[in-house]
Design an enzyme around this catalytic site. Structure first.
Site, mmCIF file in Angstrom:
data_model
loop_
_atom_site.group_PDB
_atom_site.id
_atom_site.type_symbol
_atom_site.label_atom_id
_atom_site.label_comp_id
_atom_site.label_asym_id
_atom_site.label_seq_id
_atom_site.Cartn_x
_atom_site.Cartn_y
_atom_site.Cartn_z
ATOM 1 N N CYS A 147 42.069 57.287 19.897
ATOM 2 C CA CYS A 147 41.958 58.562 19.179
ATOM 3 C C CYS A 147 42.820 59.651 19.830
ATOM 4 O O CYS A 147 43.583 60.349 19.159
ATOM 5 C CB CYS A 147 40.506 58.997 19.077
HETATM 6 N N1 LIG Z 1 34.714 56.574 19.294
HETATM 7 C C1 LIG Z 1 35.983 56.842 19.042
HETATM 8 O O1 LIG Z 1 36.341 57.992 18.749
HETATM 9 C C2 LIG Z 1 37.025 55.743 19.087
HETATM 10 C C3 LIG Z 1 38.304 56.017 18.600
HETATM 11 C C4 LIG Z 1 39.285 55.019 18.628
HETATM 12 C C5 LIG Z 1 38.993 53.790 19.165
HETATM 13 N N2 LIG Z 1 37.749 53.550 19.672
HETATM 14 C C6 LIG Z 1 37.511 52.228 20.240
HETATM 15 O O2 LIG Z 1 36.759 51.475 19.288
HETATM 16 C C7 LIG Z 1 35.882 50.588 19.965
HETATM 17 C C8 LIG Z 1 34.449 50.923 19.509
HETATM 18 O O3 LIG Z 1 34.172 52.258 19.882
HETATM 19 P P1 LIG Z 1 32.849 52.994 19.418
HETATM 20 O O4 LIG Z 1 33.062 54.440 19.639
HETATM 21 O O5 LIG Z 1 32.450 52.511 18.062
HETATM 22 O O6 LIG Z 1 31.818 52.440 20.510
HETATM 23 P P2 LIG Z 1 30.245 52.273 20.376
HETATM 24 O O7 LIG Z 1 29.700 53.309 19.451
HETATM 25 O O8 LIG Z 1 29.725 52.226 21.773
HETATM 26 O O9 LIG Z 1 30.086 50.843 19.684
HETATM 27 C C9 LIG Z 1 30.551 49.651 20.276
HETATM 28 C C10 LIG Z 1 29.759 48.498 19.696
HETATM 29 O O10 LIG Z 1 30.242 47.288 20.293
HETATM 30 C C11 LIG Z 1 29.143 46.408 20.543
HETATM 31 N N3 LIG Z 1 29.318 45.837 21.882
HETATM 32 C C12 LIG Z 1 29.163 46.463 23.081
HETATM 33 N N4 LIG Z 1 29.445 45.615 24.090
HETATM 34 C C13 LIG Z 1 29.771 44.432 23.509
HETATM 35 C C14 LIG Z 1 30.144 43.171 24.029
HETATM 36 N N5 LIG Z 1 30.232 42.948 25.346
HETATM 37 N N6 LIG Z 1 30.407 42.181 23.150
HETATM 38 C C15 LIG Z 1 30.315 42.386 21.815
HETATM 39 N N7 LIG Z 1 29.946 43.563 21.271
HETATM 40 C C16 LIG Z 1 29.693 44.576 22.110
HETATM 41 C C17 LIG Z 1 27.880 47.239 20.491
HETATM 42 O O11 LIG Z 1 27.019 46.658 19.506
HETATM 43 P P3 LIG Z 1 25.815 45.680 19.873
HETATM 44 O O12 LIG Z 1 25.371 46.032 21.277
HETATM 45 O O13 LIG Z 1 24.803 45.969 18.834
HETATM 46 O O14 LIG Z 1 26.417 44.312 19.766
HETATM 47 C C18 LIG Z 1 28.285 48.614 20.033
HETATM 48 O O15 LIG Z 1 27.592 49.069 18.905
HETATM 49 C C19 LIG Z 1 36.096 50.829 21.472
HETATM 50 O O16 LIG Z 1 36.987 49.857 21.972
HETATM 51 C C20 LIG Z 1 36.699 52.217 21.511
HETATM 52 O O17 LIG Z 1 37.495 52.426 22.660
HETATM 53 C C21 LIG Z 1 36.752 54.487 19.614
#
Ligand SMILES: NC(=O)c1ccc[n+]([C@@H]2O[C@H](COP(=O)([O-])OP(=O)(O)OC[C@H]3O[C@@H](n4cnc5c(N)ncnc54)[C@H](OP(=O)(O)O)[C@@H]3O)[C@@H](O)[C@H]2O)c1
Length: 352
Positions: A147
């Site tokens: 982001c």
């Molecule tokens: N937030 C932002 O603004 C943003 C922007 C661009 C990119 N990203 C990227 O997008 C990805 C997701 O971000 P997010 O903000 O959605 O994070 P999040 O809200 O923490 O969600 C991540 C999800 O991944 C699952 N997870 C966690 N550890 C895991 C593992 N070891 N194996 C499989 N599943 C796992 C979890 O679901 P369960 O525990 O239910 O399986 C969790 O709901 C990250 O790589 C982040 O860097 C985020």
């Protein structure tokens, strides 16, 4: 033919944004959503705002991968590479929101540690459609940008492409709390976040710094429609983020000192020309603000010449969960599969 899509990490913020967009996508069908914490329970269990609207229950990653033509990963870096490997081994194409396929192996090692599956890196295309549109068509792995990297790179891209970055451009961003994902930490506790502006990972320590430097370096060497694994120039960036009490939104303020005099009109003309034909970027003389992009998949950009200091000021506002995450990932999917680039997206936001 309708494309069958599975989402891994569908119980996180990025996952929720993907569910929303794919549910209204004209050419894709949301086939499966995966979560470990909500396994076997309906989508409503994680997402109250979607209650009764998405008739799916969470499955495990293996079942989700098996059910779809394309797998979208909204899972943390490090944990994602093995999931991508499993998807590729099953012959599925991938759109990845994590950092795992955005960098070359050497740069990844510098910022994240040794890459878990470097053998797959050549399959990945950097998923910023404004800079890699031709290369994204047919890509096996779309590595959707971070982001902060999106906001910073878009703000400086037209300057980089024309050799106008000067010595060390700088980008300061203010960012909202959802950028850290749904899992909470002490710094995201309401009492610590509210009424506070907190700098973090400053002075060349934020991981997106390397990603932005690579993107700008490719632009400097190759121009706008660049190749992810093609030549690049060395770029050094001063990047400093500040966490502020917003749920969503990023405002990037970029300053560059080119080695020549410019002016407002010629800068605006350059920015308009650079982003001509990009449906998810709007350049204007109006300074962007985060509320204007809340809930939107579009970046708003303005540029000015600072006559007193001989520098360019470029500002970019995005919703970190829209153009910064799920919106961009669906835009990348659209380009990769030849759909209308804005299918499933929302360009206008919500106001107030
Ligand atoms: N937030 C932002 O603004 C943003 C922007 C661009 C990119 N990203 C990227 O997008 C990805 C997701 O971000 P997010 O903000 O959605 O994070 P999040 O809200 O923490 O969600 C991540 C999800 O991944 C699952 N997870 C966690 N550890 C895991 C593992 N070891 N194996 C499989 N599943 C796992 C979890 O679901 P369960 O525990 O239910 O399986 C969790 O709901 C990250 O790589 C982040 O860097 C985020």
């Amino acid at each position: 033919m309708t494309l069958r899509v599975a989402i891994l990490g569908a119980s996180g913020y990025g996952g929720a944004g993907l569910i929303e967009r794919l549910s209204r996508h004209p050419d894709a069908k949301l086939e499966a959503v995966a979560s470990r914490a909500h396994l076997g329970r309906p989508v409503d269990d994680a997402w109250p705002h979607l209650a009764g609207l998405v008739p799916l229950s969470f499955v495990d990653a293996e079942a989700a991968i098996a059910s779809a033509d394309v797998v979208m990963c909204a899972t943390p870096h490090g944990a994602t590479a093995p999931l991508v490997r499993a998807a590729r081994a099953a012959g599925k194409r991938v759109v990845d929101l994590s950092a795992d396929f955005r960098l070359d192996a050497e740069t990844y090692a510098e910022w994240y540690g040794p890459h878990p599956h470097p053998e797959l890196l050549d399959e990945a295309v950097y998923g910023l459609p404004e800079l890699h549109r031709s290369e994204l068509r047919g890509a096996a792995i779309v590595a959707s940008p971070g982001c902060n990297a999106t906001a910073a790179t878009l703000a400086l891209a037209p300057l980089a492409a024309e050799g106008l970055l000067g010595q060390v451009p700088s980008v300061t961003i203010v960012t909202g709390a959802s950028g850290a994902g749904r899992a909470t930490g002490l710094g995201l506790h309401f009492a610590e976040l509210s009424e506070n502006a907190r700098p973090y990972k400053v002075a060349g320590t934020h991981r997106h710094t390397g990603e932005i430097e690579l993107a700008l370096g490719r632009l400097a060497a190759q121009g706008k429609d660049s190749r992810s694994h093609g030549p690049r120039q060395e770029v050094r960036l001063a990047f400093n983020p500040v966490l502020v009490p917003m749920s969503r939104g990023i405002l990037a303020t970029a300053v560059a000192r080119p080695e020549r005099e410019l002016d407002d009109a010629s800068l605006l003309e350059r920015y308009h020309a650079f982003f001509d034909g990009d449906p998810c970027v709007r350049v204007s003389s109006e300074l962007p603000q985060t509320k204007a992009v809340a809930g939107s998949d579009r970046a708003l950009i303005a540029v000015r010449w600072d006559r007193r200091t001989g520098s360019v000021l470029a500002m970019c506002a995005i919703d970190n969960l829209g153009k910064g995450a799920a919106g961009q990932a669906v835009q990348g999917l659209n380009v990769a599969f030849g759909f209308d680039e804005t299918a499933g997206l929302r360009l206008g936001g919500v106001w107030p």
